[in-house]
Design a protein around this motif. Structure first.
Motif, PDB file in Angstrom:
ATOM      1  N   MET A  68     -28.992   8.321   0.833  1.00 36.61           N
ATOM      2  CA  MET A  68     -29.325   6.927   0.515  1.00 36.61           C
ATOM      3  C   MET A  68     -29.676   6.780  -0.958  1.00 36.61           C
ATOM      4  N   SER A  69     -29.150   5.728  -1.559  1.00 36.70           N
ATOM      5  CA  SER A  69     -29.502   5.340  -2.921  1.00 36.70           C
ATOM      6  C   SER A  69     -29.440   3.809  -2.976  1.00 36.70           C
ATOM      7  N   ASN A  70     -29.231   3.258  -4.162  1.00 32.86           N
ATOM      8  CA  ASN A  70     -29.098   1.802  -4.313  1.00 32.86           C
ATOM      9  C   ASN A  70     -27.639   1.378  -4.320  1.00 32.86           C
ATOM     10  N   GLY A  71     -27.399   0.122  -3.938  1.00 36.73           N
ATOM     11  CA  GLY A  71     -26.069  -0.439  -4.088  1.00 36.73           C
ATOM     12  C   GLY A  71     -25.639  -0.474  -5.544  1.00 36.73           C
ATOM     13  N   HIS A  72     -26.596  -0.713  -6.451  1.00 34.90           N
ATOM     14  CA  HIS A  72     -26.221  -0.789  -7.866  1.00 34.90           C
ATOM     15  C   HIS A  72     -26.006   0.584  -8.495  1.00 34.90           C
ATOM     16  N   CYS A  73     -26.170   1.654  -7.688  1.00 39.01           N
ATOM     17  CA  CYS A  73     -25.910   3.010  -8.182  1.00 39.01           C
ATOM     18  C   CYS A  73     -24.524   3.523  -7.808  1.00 39.01           C
ATOM     19  N   LEU A  74     -23.702   2.696  -7.172  1.00 41.93           N
ATOM     20  CA  LEU A  74     -22.354   3.124  -6.797  1.00 41.93           C
ATOM     21  C   LEU A  74     -21.553   3.577  -8.011  1.00 41.93           C
ATOM     22  N   GLU A  75     -20.712   4.587  -7.811  1.00 43.65           N
ATOM     23  CA  GLU A  75     -19.858   5.070  -8.890  1.00 43.65           C
ATOM     24  C   GLU A  75     -18.812   4.037  -9.291  1.00 43.65           C
ATOM     25  N   THR A  76     -18.585   3.040  -8.437  1.00 47.36           N
ATOM     26  CA  THR A  76     -17.597   1.998  -8.717  1.00 47.36           C
ATOM     27  C   THR A  76     -18.201   0.770  -9.398  1.00 47.36           C
ATOM     28  N   GLY A  77     -19.518   0.799  -9.661  1.00 49.23           N
ATOM     29  CA  GLY A  77     -20.158  -0.323 -10.330  1.00 49.23           C
ATOM     30  C   GLY A  77     -20.919  -1.206  -9.365  1.00 49.23           C
ATOM     31  N   PHE A  78     -21.579  -2.239  -9.910  1.00 55.31           N
ATOM     32  CA  PHE A  78     -22.421  -3.119  -9.110  1.00 55.31           C
ATOM     33  C   PHE A  78     -21.578  -3.962  -8.147  1.00 55.31           C
ATOM     34  N   PRO A  79     -21.904  -3.985  -6.849  1.00 59.11           N
ATOM     35  CA  PRO A  79     -21.261  -4.954  -5.965  1.00 59.11           C
ATOM     36  C   PRO A  79     -21.655  -6.374  -6.375  1.00 59.11           C
ATOM     37  N   ALA A  80     -20.746  -7.303  -6.235  1.00 54.98           N
ATOM     38  CA  ALA A  80     -21.045  -8.693  -6.545  1.00 54.98           C
ATOM     39  C   ALA A  80     -21.943  -9.290  -5.467  1.00 54.98           C
ATOM     40  N   ALA A  81     -22.625 -10.363  -5.811  1.00 55.31           N
ATOM     41  CA  ALA A  81     -23.425 -11.073  -4.813  1.00 55.31           C
ATOM     42  C   ALA A  81     -22.528 -11.481  -3.654  1.00 55.31           C
ATOM     43  N   GLY A  82     -22.944 -11.172  -2.434  1.00 59.08           N
ATOM     44  CA  GLY A  82     -22.158 -11.481  -1.250  1.00 59.08           C
ATOM     45  C   GLY A  82     -21.208 -10.390  -0.820  1.00 59.08           C
ATOM     46  N   GLN A  83     -21.025  -9.355  -1.641  1.00 57.24           N
ATOM     47  CA  GLN A  83     -20.083  -8.281  -1.319  1.00 57.24           C
ATOM     48  C   GLN A  83     -20.762  -7.201  -0.479  1.00 57.24           C
ATOM     49  N   VAL A  84     -20.082  -6.770   0.562  1.00 55.68           N
ATOM     50  CA  VAL A  84     -20.540  -5.674   1.408  1.00 55.68           C
ATOM     51  C   VAL A  84     -19.412  -4.654   1.517  1.00 55.68           C
ATOM     52  N   ILE A  85     -19.723  -3.390   1.274  1.00 53.90           N
ATOM     53  CA  ILE A  85     -18.732  -2.312   1.295  1.00 53.90           C
ATOM     54  C   ILE A  85     -19.007  -1.418   2.496  1.00 53.90           C
ATOM     55  N   VAL A  86     -17.985  -1.140   3.306  1.00 56.64           N
ATOM     56  CA  VAL A  86     -18.128  -0.226   4.434  1.00 56.64           C
ATOM     57  C   VAL A  86     -16.941   0.724   4.479  1.00 56.64           C
ATOM     58  N   ASP A  87     -17.226   1.974   4.869  1.00 59.51           N
ATOM     59  CA  ASP A  87     -16.183   2.985   5.133  1.00 59.51           C
ATOM     60  C   ASP A  87     -15.171   3.104   3.992  1.00 59.51           C
ATOM     61  N   ARG A  88     -15.687   3.246   2.786  1.00 64.01           N
ATOM     62  CA  ARG A  88     -14.801   3.437   1.629  1.00 64.01           C
ATOM     63  C   ARG A  88     -14.830   4.911   1.226  1.00 64.01           C
ATOM     64  N   ALA A  89     -13.664   5.515   1.063  1.00 56.95           N
ATOM     65  CA  ALA A  89     -13.572   6.933   0.718  1.00 56.95           C
ATOM     66  C   ALA A  89     -14.313   7.222  -0.582  1.00 56.95           C
ATOM     67  N   SER A  90     -15.009   8.353  -0.623  1.00 55.38           N
ATOM     68  CA  SER A  90     -15.725   8.776  -1.819  1.00 55.38           C
ATOM     69  C   SER A  90     -15.876  10.290  -1.782  1.00 55.38           C
ATOM     70  N   SER A  91     -15.762  10.916  -2.943  1.00 55.61           N
ATOM     71  CA  SER A  91     -16.007  12.350  -3.049  1.00 55.61           C
ATOM     72  C   SER A  91     -17.163  12.619  -4.014  1.00 55.61           C
ATOM     73  N   ARG A  92     -18.056  11.663  -4.145  1.00 53.30           N
ATOM     74  CA  ARG A  92     -19.181  11.786  -5.066  1.00 53.30           C
ATOM     75  C   ARG A  92     -20.043  12.998  -4.714  1.00 53.30           C
ATOM     76  N   THR A  93     -20.632  13.628  -5.727  1.00 54.27           N
ATOM     77  CA  THR A  93     -21.491  14.787  -5.499  1.00 54.27           C
ATOM     78  C   THR A  93     -22.947  14.440  -5.804  1.00 54.27           C
ATOM     79  N   PHE A  94     -23.842  15.188  -5.160  1.00 54.99           N
ATOM     80  CA  PHE A  94     -25.280  14.985  -5.289  1.00 54.99           C
ATOM     81  C   PHE A  94     -25.950  16.348  -5.446  1.00 54.99           C
ATOM     82  N   GLY A  95     -26.928  16.426  -6.340  1.00 52.57           N
ATOM     83  CA  GLY A  95     -27.683  17.658  -6.519  1.00 52.57           C
ATOM     84  C   GLY A  95     -28.871  17.686  -5.579  1.00 52.57           C
ATOM     85  N   LEU A  96     -28.866  18.591  -4.614  1.00 53.96           N
ATOM     86  CA  LEU A  96     -29.952  18.695  -3.633  1.00 53.96           C
ATOM     87  C   LEU A  96     -31.130  19.452  -4.242  1.00 53.96           C
ATOM     88  N   LEU A  97     -32.327  18.882  -4.103  1.00 50.14           N
ATOM     89  CA  LEU A  97     -33.534  19.484  -4.670  1.00 50.14           C
ATOM     90  C   LEU A  97     -34.412  20.091  -3.576  1.00 50.14           C
TER      91      LEU A  97
END
Length: 279
Positions: A68-97
């Motif tokens: 979990m993170s923020n919607g405004h942290c997406l690698e594709t940029g800020f979603p517009a007001a009213g926009q909802v994204i579901v089931d979109r392919a992503s290969s983003r990586t995260f550093g586990l602490l």
């Protein structure tokens, strides 16, 4: 929004890692006493934000893990007001602490399960690994999302994987509506002034010190007293009255996420009790 803006980086270089963003001068409040220590285990660092590996109260060990993170942290940029994204392919990586804030692994997304900046500001990535695989390989469990509305006066810790820093304060109250630029969020968590979060803390889990459960996701703050503009959110009450609180920071509640995920951690926006915005 609390992404790592140039101004925040310059402030850290000039004034040291403990520097706060430029805000109106206020006396820091004493932090509420912590009932249990909150550490970095299960949090993650993103390229531009913070986040955490999270599970629902009913998630199983063999379910694909979620970050979990923020919607405004997406690698594709800020979603517009009213926009909802579901089931979109992503290969983003995260550093586990781990608990000490040391990066012990790189986790990879299979997809963006859900993301929006409407009513709330959240992104949930489904990983290629299960909770059991993460725990067995690295000895780290996921943070559990609380399933009830947070309570004013609760002692909380905002845990930033990006900066490997924590911010301890309390829940001061709730904003009926929080407006920032084109976006409006509902029933936002307002922190007491001791949580002086900075750029890069976006997406940090907000942990209830007493239970260890996540009650919100950190997302923004009023940096210089502006009124309802980018990086200067304002509160709007049920009567339309606008209040500006310079230097105060906010998070978005997460209990409403829980009813929207069912068997095998699958998103189902039609489930009973699910009130997240739909595409």
């Amino acid at each position: 929004m609390k992404k790592p803006l140039v101004a925040a980086l310059l402030a850290l270089v000039i004034a040291g890692a403990g520097a706060a963003p430029a805000v109106a001068a206020t006396e820091p409040e004493a932090a509420p006493p912590a009932v249990q220590a909150v550490d970095f285990a299960g949090t993650v660092s993103l390229s531009n934000c913070s986040g955490s590996v999270v599970r629902m109260p009913g998630s199983e060990d063999d379910d694909p893990a979620l970050v979990m993170s923020n919607g405004h942290c997406l690698e594709t940029g800020f979603p517009a007001a009213g926009q909802v994204i579901v089931d979109r392919a992503s290969s983003r990586t995260f550093g586990l602490l781990n608990a000490a804030g040391t990066r012990v692994a790189t986790l990879r997304a299979a997809k963006i399960a859900y993301a929006t900046m409407t009513d709330t500001d959240v992104s949930l990535y489904q990983l290629t690994t299960t909770y059991a695989q993460i725990r067995n390989s690295y000895g780290i469990g996921a943070l559990t999302l609380g399933d009830t509305h947070p309570v004013a006066g609760t002692a909380i810790t905002v845990v930033s994987g990006y900066w490997k820093r924590t911010y301890t304060c309390g829940i001061d109250g709730f904003a009926y509506r929080l407006k920032e630029g084109q976006w409006t969020w509902k029933d936002s968590v307002r922190y007491t002034s001791a949580c002086r979060t900075i750029g890069g803390t976006s997406g940090s889990p907000v942990v209830d010190n007493a239970t260890g459960k996540v009650v919100a996701v950190n997302n923004t703050g009023n940096e210089d007293g502006g009124r309802c503009t980018d990086n200067n959110p304002c509160e709007v009450d049920a009567n339309g009255t606008v209040t500006v609180r310079a230097g105060i920071n906010y998070g978005q509640e997460t209990y409403q996420i829980v009813p929207c995920f069912g068997l095998d951690n699958k998103l189902d926006l039609s489930r009973s009790g699910c009130t997240l915005p739909k595409p």
